[in-house]
Design a protein around this motif. Structure first.
Motif, PDB file in Angstrom:
ATOM      1  N   GLU A   1       0.835  -1.211   0.000  1.00  0.00           N
ATOM      2  CA  GLU A   1       0.000   0.000   0.000  1.00  0.00           C
ATOM      3  C   GLU A   1       0.867   1.257   0.000  1.00  0.00           C
ATOM      4  O   GLU A   1       0.577   2.229  -0.713  1.00  0.00           O
ATOM      5  CB  GLU A   1      -0.934   0.003   1.222  1.00  0.00           C
ATOM      6  CG  GLU A   1      -2.126  -0.917   1.091  1.00  0.00           C
ATOM      7  CD  GLU A   1      -2.996  -0.568  -0.109  1.00  0.00           C
ATOM      8  OE1 GLU A   1      -3.364   0.606  -0.269  1.00  0.00           O
ATOM      9  OE2 GLU A   1      -3.289  -1.483  -0.907  1.00  0.00           O
ATOM     10  N   LEU A   2       1.936   1.254   0.804  1.00  0.00           N
ATOM     11  CA  LEU A   2       2.837   2.407   0.834  1.00  0.00           C
ATOM     12  C   LEU A   2       3.451   2.658  -0.542  1.00  0.00           C
ATOM     13  O   LEU A   2       3.538   3.802  -1.000  1.00  0.00           O
ATOM     14  CB  LEU A   2       3.965   2.190   1.848  1.00  0.00           C
ATOM     15  CG  LEU A   2       3.625   2.224   3.335  1.00  0.00           C
ATOM     16  CD1 LEU A   2       4.902   2.189   4.163  1.00  0.00           C
ATOM     17  CD2 LEU A   2       2.799   3.442   3.700  1.00  0.00           C
ATOM     18  N   LYS A   3       3.867   1.581  -1.189  1.00  0.00           N
ATOM     19  CA  LYS A   3       4.543   1.672  -2.493  1.00  0.00           C
ATOM     20  C   LYS A   3       3.665   2.376  -3.521  1.00  0.00           C
ATOM     21  O   LYS A   3       4.167   3.070  -4.419  1.00  0.00           O
ATOM     22  CB  LYS A   3       4.908   0.265  -2.967  1.00  0.00           C
ATOM     23  CG  LYS A   3       5.889   0.224  -4.128  1.00  0.00           C
ATOM     24  CD  LYS A   3       7.300   0.538  -3.687  1.00  0.00           C
ATOM     25  CE  LYS A   3       8.281   0.402  -4.838  1.00  0.00           C
ATOM     26  NZ  LYS A   3       9.613   0.948  -4.497  1.00  0.00           N
ATOM     27  N   LYS A   4       2.358   2.240  -3.390  1.00  0.00           N
ATOM     28  CA  LYS A   4       1.424   2.871  -4.332  1.00  0.00           C
ATOM     29  C   LYS A   4       1.513   4.401  -4.283  1.00  0.00           C
ATOM     30  O   LYS A   4       1.122   5.082  -5.225  1.00  0.00           O
ATOM     31  CB  LYS A   4      -0.015   2.442  -4.024  1.00  0.00           C
ATOM     32  CG  LYS A   4      -0.310   0.985  -4.320  1.00  0.00           C
ATOM     33  CD  LYS A   4      -1.733   0.634  -3.905  1.00  0.00           C
ATOM     34  CE  LYS A   4      -2.034  -0.836  -4.117  1.00  0.00           C
ATOM     35  NZ  LYS A   4      -3.396  -1.192  -3.624  1.00  0.00           N
ATOM     36  N   HIS A   5       1.999   4.933  -3.154  1.00  0.00           N
ATOM     37  CA  HIS A   5       2.053   6.391  -2.967  1.00  0.00           C
ATOM     38  C   HIS A   5       3.442   6.972  -3.234  1.00  0.00           C
ATOM     39  O   HIS A   5       3.670   8.164  -3.007  1.00  0.00           O
ATOM     40  CB  HIS A   5       1.607   6.750  -1.554  1.00  0.00           C
ATOM     41  CG  HIS A   5       0.194   6.363  -1.253  1.00  0.00           C
ATOM     42  ND1 HIS A   5      -0.872   7.161  -1.599  1.00  0.00           N
ATOM     43  CD2 HIS A   5      -0.316   5.256  -0.671  1.00  0.00           C
ATOM     44  CE1 HIS A   5      -1.992   6.564  -1.224  1.00  0.00           C
ATOM     45  NE2 HIS A   5      -1.685   5.408  -0.670  1.00  0.00           N
ATOM     46  N   GLU A   6       4.356   6.140  -3.696  1.00  0.00           N
ATOM     47  CA  GLU A   6       5.720   6.597  -3.963  1.00  0.00           C
ATOM     48  C   GLU A   6       5.716   7.640  -5.074  1.00  0.00           C
ATOM     49  O   GLU A   6       5.080   7.466  -6.107  1.00  0.00           O
ATOM     50  CB  GLU A   6       6.592   5.411  -4.366  1.00  0.00           C
ATOM     51  CG  GLU A   6       8.059   5.761  -4.511  1.00  0.00           C
ATOM     52  CD  GLU A   6       8.875   4.592  -5.035  1.00  0.00           C
ATOM     53  OE1 GLU A   6      10.107   4.669  -4.973  1.00  0.00           O
ATOM     54  OE2 GLU A   6       8.275   3.607  -5.522  1.00  0.00           O
ATOM     55  N   ARG A   7       6.430   8.735  -4.849  1.00  0.00           N
ATOM     56  CA  ARG A   7       6.477   9.831  -5.823  1.00  0.00           C
ATOM     57  C   ARG A   7       7.594   9.671  -6.849  1.00  0.00           C
ATOM     58  O   ARG A   7       7.661  10.414  -7.825  1.00  0.00           O
ATOM     59  CB  ARG A   7       6.643  11.171  -5.084  1.00  0.00           C
ATOM     60  CG  ARG A   7       5.371  11.649  -4.355  1.00  0.00           C
ATOM     61  CD  ARG A   7       4.412  12.295  -5.331  1.00  0.00           C
ATOM     62  NE  ARG A   7       3.214  12.797  -4.677  1.00  0.00           N
ATOM     63  CZ  ARG A   7       3.062  14.049  -4.228  1.00  0.00           C
ATOM     64  NH1 ARG A   7       4.054  14.923  -4.338  1.00  0.00           N
ATOM     65  NH2 ARG A   7       1.926  14.418  -3.675  1.00  0.00           N
ATOM     66  N   GLY A   8       8.558   8.792  -6.588  1.00  0.00           N
ATOM     67  CA  GLY A   8       9.663   8.615  -7.524  1.00  0.00           C
ATOM     68  C   GLY A   8      10.759   9.645  -7.378  1.00  0.00           C
ATOM     69  O   GLY A   8      11.654   9.751  -8.223  1.00  0.00           O
ATOM     70  N   THR A   9      10.719  10.427  -6.300  1.00  0.00           N
ATOM     71  CA  THR A   9      11.745  11.437  -6.032  1.00  0.00           C
ATOM     72  C   THR A   9      12.892  10.807  -5.242  1.00  0.00           C
ATOM     73  O   THR A   9      12.771   9.702  -4.717  1.00  0.00           O
ATOM     74  CB  THR A   9      11.146  12.618  -5.251  1.00  0.00           C
ATOM     75  OG1 THR A   9      10.405  12.103  -4.136  1.00  0.00           O
ATOM     76  CG2 THR A   9      10.211  13.427  -6.129  1.00  0.00           C
ATOM     77  N   LYS A  10      14.009  11.539  -5.134  1.00  0.00           N
ATOM     78  CA  LYS A  10      15.201  10.974  -4.498  1.00  0.00           C
ATOM     79  C   LYS A  10      15.459  11.545  -3.101  1.00  0.00           C
ATOM     80  O   LYS A  10      15.894  10.829  -2.212  1.00  0.00           O
ATOM     81  CB  LYS A  10      16.421  11.212  -5.387  1.00  0.00           C
ATOM     82  CG  LYS A  10      16.379  10.381  -6.679  1.00  0.00           C
ATOM     83  CD  LYS A  10      17.607  10.629  -7.525  1.00  0.00           C
ATOM     84  CE  LYS A  10      17.562   9.793  -8.814  1.00  0.00           C
ATOM     85  NZ  LYS A  10      18.721  10.055  -9.689  1.00  0.00           N
TER      86      LYS A  10
END
Length: 331
Positions: free
Chosen positions: A132-141
């Motif tokens: 569920e957390l992974k679904k909200h990942e923004r792809g920023t560093k």
């Protein structure tokens, strides 16, 4: 041999017997319990186990009976009680040397420290939470995290989030899901989400049962009663779980906290994070926002609510929080 309930609060003699049994097993008697059973050989206590909410704890067997498969009897009796209450997912604390025994009974390890292993059984589980957390990942560093109870959300909380947002590409803001606060979890989550809506790089997420919860850090909710030594062990577990299992899923490299002049337990937690994170995660401690020379705190706001001093509350909280406070106090 038979299993029967131990009424610890009603019978001081039984409680004394139970406490001594646990201490002989190198366990600390825990007062935070809903239900306790004893396994007896006639009148001799040879095993015990307890439940608090959906957590199995204080499980011990007399060493001279270790080979008689009594652990599974105690665990099964506790599982049946949990299922009777309505729980399908539960947690367990044990010492590292015992983790294999519980693994054989169907428990899965979530995280381990030098002193504790934290395990679970049932669904949804920790893997589901991470998905569920992974679904909200923004792809920023350059990402940061904040974990807060926000009971209620104040301008002090908002200051902490704003400062973190200035210094990070994305801030993952976790709001405690635990229902042990004046404001319920849904209300706290909504107040935080509304309060930070203008900050485009802030993502608000629930902690589930895996950050500062009854399962990972029960002392947090007993700040006036918690023993420092127990709080420290629990704080290290919570910090280790965050560092080893959660931060990597969202590429979090920094965690922001406010300095803690009020609560000894929260300060223990801050220190445990600093030590546990080491060089792998940066811990940034920001000074608290002050109004008229006094640090803003949710504790202060709740005290003012009891006094119905709304004029003093208003400058300390965002408008949405103030509206909710008025609603709560007028129920």
């Amino acid at each position: 041999m038979n299993i029967r309930r131990m009424w610890l609060e009603r019978d001081l003699g039984v409680k004394q017997q139970w406490s001594e049994f646990l201490m002989n097993a190198d366990l600390i008697p825990d007062d935070q319990l809903d239900y306790t059973i004893g396994l007896y050989d006639q009148e001799k206590l040879i095993g015990t186990g307890s439940i608090f909410r959906n957590i199995l704890k204080c499980i011990a067997i007399d060493p001279s009976y270790q080979n008689e498969n009594l652990l599974s009897q105690i665990v099964q009796a506790l599982r049946e009680k949990l299922q009777e209450i309505g729980y399908q997912h539960y947690f367990l604390y044990t010492k590292p040397k015992n983790s294999k025994l519980f693994h054989s009974l169907g428990f899965t390890e979530i995280v381990a420290t030098a002193e504790l292993v934290f395990m679970e059984q049932g669904f949804p589980d920790f893997k589901d939470y991470l998905v569920e957390l992974k679904k909200h990942e923004r792809g920023t560093k350059q990402n940061a995290a904040i974990v807060m109870n926000a009971n209620p959300f104040t301008k002090g909380h908002l200051y902490l989030v704003t400062e973190a947002a200035k210094r990070s590409e994305t801030v993952y803001l976790f709001v405690l899901s635990e229902e042990r606060s004046l404001f319920d979890a849904k209300t706290r989550f909504e107040l935080v989400r509304e309060g930070v809506r203008h900050l485009a790089n802030v993502v608000v997420l629930p902690t589930g049962e895996y950050m500062v919860s009854s399962a990972t850090f029960p002392s947090y909710f007993l700040k006036d009663q918690a023993k420092a030594s127990i709080a420290e062990v629990q704080a290290v577990l919570d910090a280790t779980l965050f560092k080893e299992k959660i931060a990597s899923v969202l590429s979090i490299s920094t965690r922001f906290v406010g300095e803690e002049p009020f609560s000894a337990v929260t300060e223990i937690y801050n220190q445990a994070m600093k030590k546990t994170f080491g060089s792998e995660l940066e811990l940034v401690v920001l000074p608290r926002k002050k109004i008229n020379g006094e640090a803003i705190s949710a504790t202060k706001v709740r005290a003012l609510m009891e006094q119905e001093n709304y004029a003093a509350i208003k400058p300390l909280v965002p408008l949405k929080t103030f509206v909710e406070i008025m609603k709560q106090n007028n129920k």
